[in-house]
Write a protein that holds these residues in place. Structure first.
Motif, PDB file in Angstrom:
ATOM      1  N   VAL A 149       0.847  -1.209   0.000  1.00  0.00           N
ATOM      2  CA  VAL A 149       0.000   0.000   0.000  1.00  0.00           C
ATOM      3  C   VAL A 149       0.876   1.251   0.000  1.00  0.00           C
ATOM      4  N   ARG A 152       3.014   2.045  -3.174  1.00  0.00           N
ATOM      5  CA  ARG A 152       2.160   2.572  -4.254  1.00  0.00           C
ATOM      6  C   ARG A 152       1.648   3.973  -3.908  1.00  0.00           C
ATOM      7  N   CYS A 200      -8.077  -4.478  -1.448  1.00  0.00           N
ATOM      8  CA  CYS A 200      -8.063  -3.490  -2.547  1.00  0.00           C
ATOM      9  C   CYS A 200      -6.716  -3.465  -3.251  1.00  0.00           C
ATOM     10  N   CYS A 201      -5.673  -3.237  -2.460  1.00  0.00           N
ATOM     11  CA  CYS A 201      -4.358  -2.987  -3.040  1.00  0.00           C
ATOM     12  C   CYS A 201      -3.636  -4.328  -3.210  1.00  0.00           C
ATOM     13  N   PRO A 206      -5.083  -4.251  -8.624  1.00  0.00           N
ATOM     14  CA  PRO A 206      -5.703  -3.619  -7.450  1.00  0.00           C
ATOM     15  C   PRO A 206      -7.007  -2.924  -7.842  1.00  0.00           C
ATOM     16  N   CYS A 208      -8.583  -0.025  -7.404  1.00  0.00           N
ATOM     17  CA  CYS A 208      -8.408   1.361  -6.952  1.00  0.00           C
ATOM     18  C   CYS A 208      -9.753   2.081  -6.837  1.00  0.00           C
ATOM     19  N   CYS A 211     -10.881   2.043  -3.366  1.00  0.00           N
ATOM     20  CA  CYS A 211      -9.881   2.366  -2.339  1.00  0.00           C
ATOM     21  C   CYS A 211     -10.080   3.791  -1.793  1.00  0.00           C
ATOM     22  N   LEU A 213      -7.935   5.699  -0.632  1.00  0.00           N
ATOM     23  CA  LEU A 213      -6.734   6.526  -0.813  1.00  0.00           C
ATOM     24  C   LEU A 213      -6.553   6.938  -2.279  1.00  0.00           C
ATOM     25  N   GLN A 214      -7.500   6.575  -3.105  1.00  0.00           N
ATOM     26  CA  GLN A 214      -7.353   6.743  -4.548  1.00  0.00           C
ATOM     27  C   GLN A 214      -7.004   8.180  -4.965  1.00  0.00           C
ATOM     28  N   CYS A 217      -3.265   8.920  -4.414  1.00  0.00           N
ATOM     29  CA  CYS A 217      -2.295   7.821  -4.561  1.00  0.00           C
ATOM     30  C   CYS A 217      -1.396   8.029  -5.787  1.00  0.00           C
ATOM     31  N   ALA A 219       0.570   5.805  -7.340  1.00  0.00           N
ATOM     32  CA  ALA A 219       0.479   4.740  -8.347  1.00  0.00           C
ATOM     33  C   ALA A 219      -0.789   4.881  -9.176  1.00  0.00           C
ATOM     34  N   HIS A 220      -1.891   5.262  -8.530  1.00  0.00           N
ATOM     35  CA  HIS A 220      -3.139   5.419  -9.274  1.00  0.00           C
ATOM     36  C   HIS A 220      -3.027   6.615 -10.228  1.00  0.00           C
ATOM     37  N   GLN A 225       0.655   1.097 -10.934  1.00  0.00           N
ATOM     38  CA  GLN A 225       0.366   0.001  -9.986  1.00  0.00           C
ATOM     39  C   GLN A 225       1.205  -1.246 -10.284  1.00  0.00           C
TER      40      GLN A 225
HETATM   41  S1  SF4 Z   1      -5.453   3.663  -5.102  1.00  0.00           S
HETATM   42 FE1  SF4 Z   1      -3.303   3.263  -4.623  1.00  0.00          FE
HETATM   43  S2  SF4 Z   1      -3.332   2.434  -2.549  1.00  0.00           S
HETATM   44 FE2  SF4 Z   1      -5.405   2.303  -3.352  1.00  0.00          FE
HETATM   45  S3  SF4 Z   1      -5.593   0.261  -4.279  1.00  0.00           S
HETATM   46 FE3  SF4 Z   1      -4.981   1.648  -5.890  1.00  0.00          FE
HETATM   47  S4  SF4 Z   1      -2.747   1.534  -5.906  1.00  0.00           S
HETATM   48 FE4  SF4 Z   1      -3.416   0.696  -3.957  1.00  0.00          FE
END
Ligand code: SF4
Length: 363
Positions: A149, A152, A200-201, A206, A208, A211, A213-214, A217, A219-220, A225
């Motif tokens: 987590v 990313r 989720c992650c 994943p 996203c 999630c 934290l999207q 984030c 990575a998103h 990812q």
């Molecule tokens: S938004 Fe970021 S932390 Fe959340 S599932 Fe996707 S890659 Fe993982």
């Protein structure tokens, strides 16, 4: 090491809110603050999937309901309850740890992560998890799920086994907790991070969109990812060889106890030799007949591959010499309940449960 994404001060709260509505709430080690139960689950879950741990956890607690019961048992009594979970050093440390809790801490686990981390088999992340779940200590964890987590979310590149990367992740985890409100529920936050990583992650694909934290984030935002966490540096995998003797006598097989150190330490297994010549020489102790080789197979450990060749030798009472120290005869029917290493268990159960054991013989 500077990270691409600064730490927002509401990250922990988002995780807590998500855990309450979407996290896991019914695992058998949740909803308890008993450090014995939490500790046992944390150790079992290291390198092992939740689905596998569930059955083992219940059986273990039935036999050893408290740390006092576990400490009072001999190591030999504990190993059958771990057989099949792998990484047997965990079981040996579990037993040593229980004894240390009884002898050094009066039967109660210490309450602070710094003290918990002095006990056998308890690393920093496990110590922090126990302190957070059972005593509400504001100590962040850093297990495999959380690493995924955070690498990313914060955009942390580099293999997570590298010290600099690991240190950066720990520093980030501490900052998240430091910025969180004083009344942060540490148990829910810690569980939330674990659940996010497993629900989720996930390693691949994943989700996203689900999630919390999207929006921030890394990575998103960068569609990175699949690049994070960075792949491990490939270690050259050693090849090793073992020859094991299946010595049979009237529905029994000879087993011997491995030394405490090394692979399968403390488990009962088949007598094992480095080469065929040593095995045949040892077999002379039992019979003038030669052992017959069966089909070889491989077992992969984290850092080497073991090529195992089983050899079968049937003896009768007249040929029988006494087992040497550490050896014992075991009924075929009792093998399922015996603490055997997973590949040896599979070999023996396959051999004795198949009607025609001859099919395995190469000749
Ligand atoms: S938004 Fe970021 S932390 Fe959340 S599932 Fe996707 S890659 Fe993982």
């Amino acid at each position: 090491m500077s990270l691409p994404v600064p730490c927002p001060n509401n990250l922990a709260e988002k995780v807590v809110a998500w855990q309450k509505t979407s996290g896991r709430h019914h695992l058998p080690w949740q909803n308890t603050q008993d450090p014995y139960r939490v500790w046992l689950s944390e150790i079992m879950l290291q390198q092992t999937q939740v689905a596998t741990v569930l059955g083992y956890y219940e059986r273990f607690l039935e036999r050893f309901p408290t740390v006092k019961d576990l400490a009072a048992a001999e190591q030999d009594e504990v190993m059958p309850y771990w057989a099949g979970l792998g990484y047997y050093a965990r079981a040996r440390n579990l037993h040593r740890c229980a004894r240390e809790v009884m002898e050094q801490w009066g039967g109660s686990f210490p309450r602070q992560a710094v003290d918990l981390a002095t006990l056998p088999g308890i690393g920093r992340s496990t110590a922090c998890a126990i302190a957070a779940f059972c005593f509400g200590e504001r100590s962040p964890i850093m297990d495999g799920n959380v690493k995924r987590v955070f690498t990313r979310y914060f955009g942390v590149y580099g293999p997570t086994q590298k010290k600099a990367v690991e240190n950066a992740l720990w520093a980030q985890a501490e900052e998240v907790v430091a910025l969180a409100p004083a009344d942060l529920n540490m148990a829910t936050y810690t569980q939330g991070l674990m659940d996010l990583g497993s629900q989720c992650c996930t390693r691949s694909k994943p989700t996203c969109s689900l999630c919390p934290l999207q929006s921030d984030c890394y990575a998103h935002t960068h569609q990175a990812q699949s690049e994070l966490p960075s792949p491990k540096e490939r270690l050259r995998q050693d090849e090793r060889y073992a020859h094991v003797l299946i010595l049979e006598l009237n529905g029994q097989v000879l087993l011997e106890q491995r030394p405490d150190k090394g692979i399968w330490g403390g488990l009962l297994t088949l007598p094992q030799y480095d080469d065929a010549m040593s095995l045949q020489t040892a077999a002379l102790h039992w019979s003038r007949e030669e052992a017959i080789s069966l089909a070889s197979f491989q077992h992969v450990f984290s850092h080497f591959k073991l090529h195992i060749t089983p050899w079968l030798l049937q003896v009768d009472e007249f040929d029988l010499a006494e087992p040497t120290a550490g050896q014992q005869w075991q009924d075929h029917e009792a093998l399922e309940q015996t603490a055997l290493p997973a590949p040896i268990r599979k070999l023996l159960l396959g051999l004795y449960q198949s009607k025609d054991s001859e099919q395995l013989i190469l000749g």
